[in-house]
Motif scaffolding. Structure first.
Motif, short mmCIF file in Angstrom:
data_model
loop_
_atom_site.label_atom_id
_atom_site.label_comp_id
_atom_site.label_asym_id
_atom_site.label_seq_id
_atom_site.Cartn_x
_atom_site.Cartn_y
_atom_site.Cartn_z
N ILE A 1 -4.78 1.36 -9.62
CA ILE A 1 -4.15 1.48 -8.19
C ILE A 1 -4.88 1.94 -7.13
O ILE A 1 -4.95 1.26 -6.07
N ARG A 2 -5.80 3.01 -7.23
CA ARG A 2 -6.67 3.38 -5.92
C ARG A 2 -7.53 2.21 -6.02
O ARG A 2 -7.84 1.86 -4.79
N SER A 3 -7.90 1.33 -6.62
CA SER A 3 -8.94 0.42 -6.42
C SER A 3 -8.18 -0.67 -5.97
O SER A 3 -8.59 -1.46 -4.87
N ILE A 4 -6.90 -0.96 -6.33
CA ILE A 4 -6.10 -1.99 -5.70
C ILE A 4 -5.58 -1.74 -4.07
O ILE A 4 -5.89 -2.67 -3.24
N ILE A 5 -5.31 -0.57 -3.88
CA ILE A 5 -5.01 -0.08 -2.68
C ILE A 5 -6.43 -0.46 -1.62
O ILE A 5 -6.31 -0.79 -0.49
N GLU A 6 -7.63 -0.20 -2.04
CA GLU A 6 -8.85 -0.55 -1.31
C GLU A 6 -8.92 -1.84 -1.27
O GLU A 6 -9.17 -2.54 -0.09
N GLN A 7 -8.54 -2.54 -2.18
CA GLN A 7 -8.85 -4.18 -1.74
C GLN A 7 -7.68 -4.63 -0.96
O GLN A 7 -7.91 -5.70 -0.04
N LEU A 8 -6.48 -3.95 -1.06
CA LEU A 8 -5.51 -4.51 -0.18
C LEU A 8 -5.81 -4.13 1.44
O LEU A 8 -5.47 -4.79 2.29
N ARG A 9 -6.53 -2.98 1.38
CA ARG A 9 -6.77 -2.38 2.76
C ARG A 9 -8.00 -3.51 3.59
O ARG A 9 -7.67 -4.02 4.68
N GLN A 10 -8.46 -3.95 2.45
CA GLN A 10 -9.69 -4.82 2.92
C GLN A 10 -9.11 -6.39 3.33
O GLN A 10 -9.24 -6.90 4.36
N ILE B 1 0.80 -1.16 -0.08
CA ILE B 1 0.01 -0.16 0.01
C ILE B 1 0.88 1.20 -0.01
O ILE B 1 0.76 2.09 -0.82
N ALA B 2 1.82 1.18 0.78
CA ALA B 2 2.93 2.56 0.78
C ALA B 2 3.41 2.78 -0.69
O ALA B 2 3.43 3.84 -0.81
N ALA B 3 3.62 1.57 -1.11
CA ALA B 3 4.52 1.87 -2.49
C ALA B 3 3.44 2.49 -3.47
O ALA B 3 3.67 3.29 -4.11
N TYR B 4 2.34 1.84 -3.53
CA TYR B 4 1.25 2.26 -4.53
C TYR B 4 0.74 3.79 -4.01
O TYR B 4 0.62 4.59 -5.02
N GLU B 5 0.77 3.93 -2.67
CA GLU B 5 0.28 5.39 -2.28
C GLU B 5 1.49 6.48 -2.87
O GLU B 5 1.24 7.51 -3.56
N LYS B 6 2.77 5.92 -2.86
CA LYS B 6 3.77 6.73 -3.54
C LYS B 6 3.59 6.86 -4.86
O LYS B 6 3.93 8.06 -5.69
N TYR B 7 3.27 6.08 -5.53
CA TYR B 7 2.87 6.05 -7.14
C TYR B 7 1.97 7.08 -7.36
O TYR B 7 2.07 7.97 -8.20
#
Length: 316
Positions: free
Chosen positions: A297-306, A278-284
């Motif tokens: 990537i925003r969608s993926i971050i949400e999936q990863l948080r879940q 998540i930290a790497a994607y947020e840096k992107y």
């Protein structure tokens, strides 16, 4: 080249590598000039020269000067660098600089009527904006014109090798790399391009050998090679090693290249290290909020948080 699968969204690995290598060779002026707080051990380098001049540090393109001939390069690790500047119609110039500097670095370029240099500059510009096979073939002809005028033109050989590789002409690309090395035996960029060629043909052993030679020749500084090594490790399922290589490339690109953070996030995701992914994607997203992969990537971050939340609540 296969698809690069990231959770339930697929990205083209070829496209990602192209984006990264474009940043390395042709670069992102916007990335180099983004404003962010500089950590300890890094500094800002200001270059003043001709307008619309391309600037490299250790063969990593950092951007193009503005209408006033200035370029601000942020987050440069302290140390010694080779600064190279090229503007169309002028003779290219290279000099040694040490960061931090005392004020701006002023680079005076001299006009040139060298036909080989001018043909090479046109080839580089055309390759940068090439969108079709025809564009690439026109760039290749300009490189050949430069080489007819100056046979021992190592940079033109490497440029022609890159174009041939993009056209899928791998044997011809290797011939140009060998020609470049005959002129300049120690040539980190040539070795990195050789690594890309061998990786494209599926010869990972030869690719790794070429990438590692590029790093040795560059005295440890060769982000294109570190990126290529990371991609090979990712292909082989060695995600820990891939992440380490991507992090080395990120550091050498002054922590500004978004596509590398996408690759790093994917490696962490496959190791189920969701917090780091998540930290790497947020840096992107910080570096490229409107980038082509940003919505996915925003969608993926949400999936990863879940997924991370679900993992924490699993019974043991």
């Amino acid at each position: 080249m296969g698809a690069y699968v990231l959770t339930r969204v697929s990205f083209s690995k070829g496209r990602l590598l192209g984006l990264i290598c474009c940043a390395l060779v042709f670069g992102g002026a916007s990335a180099a000039q983004r404003k962010s707080a500089a950590p300890l051990g890094v500094s800002t380098l200001v270059v003043r020269t001709q307008p619309n001049a391309v600037v490299w540090l250790n063969d990593v393109r950092c951007g193009v000067t503005d209408a006033m001939g200035a370029l601000i390069i942020r987050r440069v690790p302290r140390g010694a660098y080779t600064l190279r500047v090229r503007a169309r119609g002028f003779k290219e110039k290279a000099l040694q600089v040490r960061v931090p500097t005392r004020g701006p670095v002023r680079v005076i370029l001299v006009p040139t009527d060298d036909e080989a240099e001018l043909a090479f500059q046109q080839a580089e510009e055309l390759r940068e904006r090439a969108k079709s096979e025809d564009d690439r073939r026109r760039a290749a002809e300009l490189y050949r014109q430069a080489l007819r005028l100056r046979p021992r033109f190592a940079q033109a050989h490497v440029g022609l090798a890159r174009v041939a590789m993009e056209l899928g002409e791998y044997d011809a690309a290797l011939e140009e790399i060998n020609a470049a090395r005959r002129v300049r035996p120690i040539y980190p960029e040539a070795s990195a391009v050789e690594g890309r060629i061998m990786r494209a043909t599926g010869d990972y052993v030869a690719a790794l050998a070429a990438y590692r030679r590029a790093i040795r020749e560059g005295r440890g500084f060769q982000p294109e090679a570190y990126t290529g090594i990371g991609l090979i490790f990712e292909d082989q399922g060695k995600y820990e090693e891939a992440a380490a290589s991507f992090k080395r490339a990120i550091a050498q690109l002054f922590d500004t290249e978004p596509a590398l953070y996408q690759l790093l996030g994917a490696a962490y995701e496959k190791m189920e290290r969701y917090k780091e992914a998540i930290a790497a994607y947020e840096k992107y997203l910080e570096l490229a909020p409107n980038g082509s992969f940003a919505p996915a990537i925003r969608s993926i971050i949400e999936q990863l948080r879940q997924q991370a939340a679900g993992k924490r609540t699993l019974p043991f």
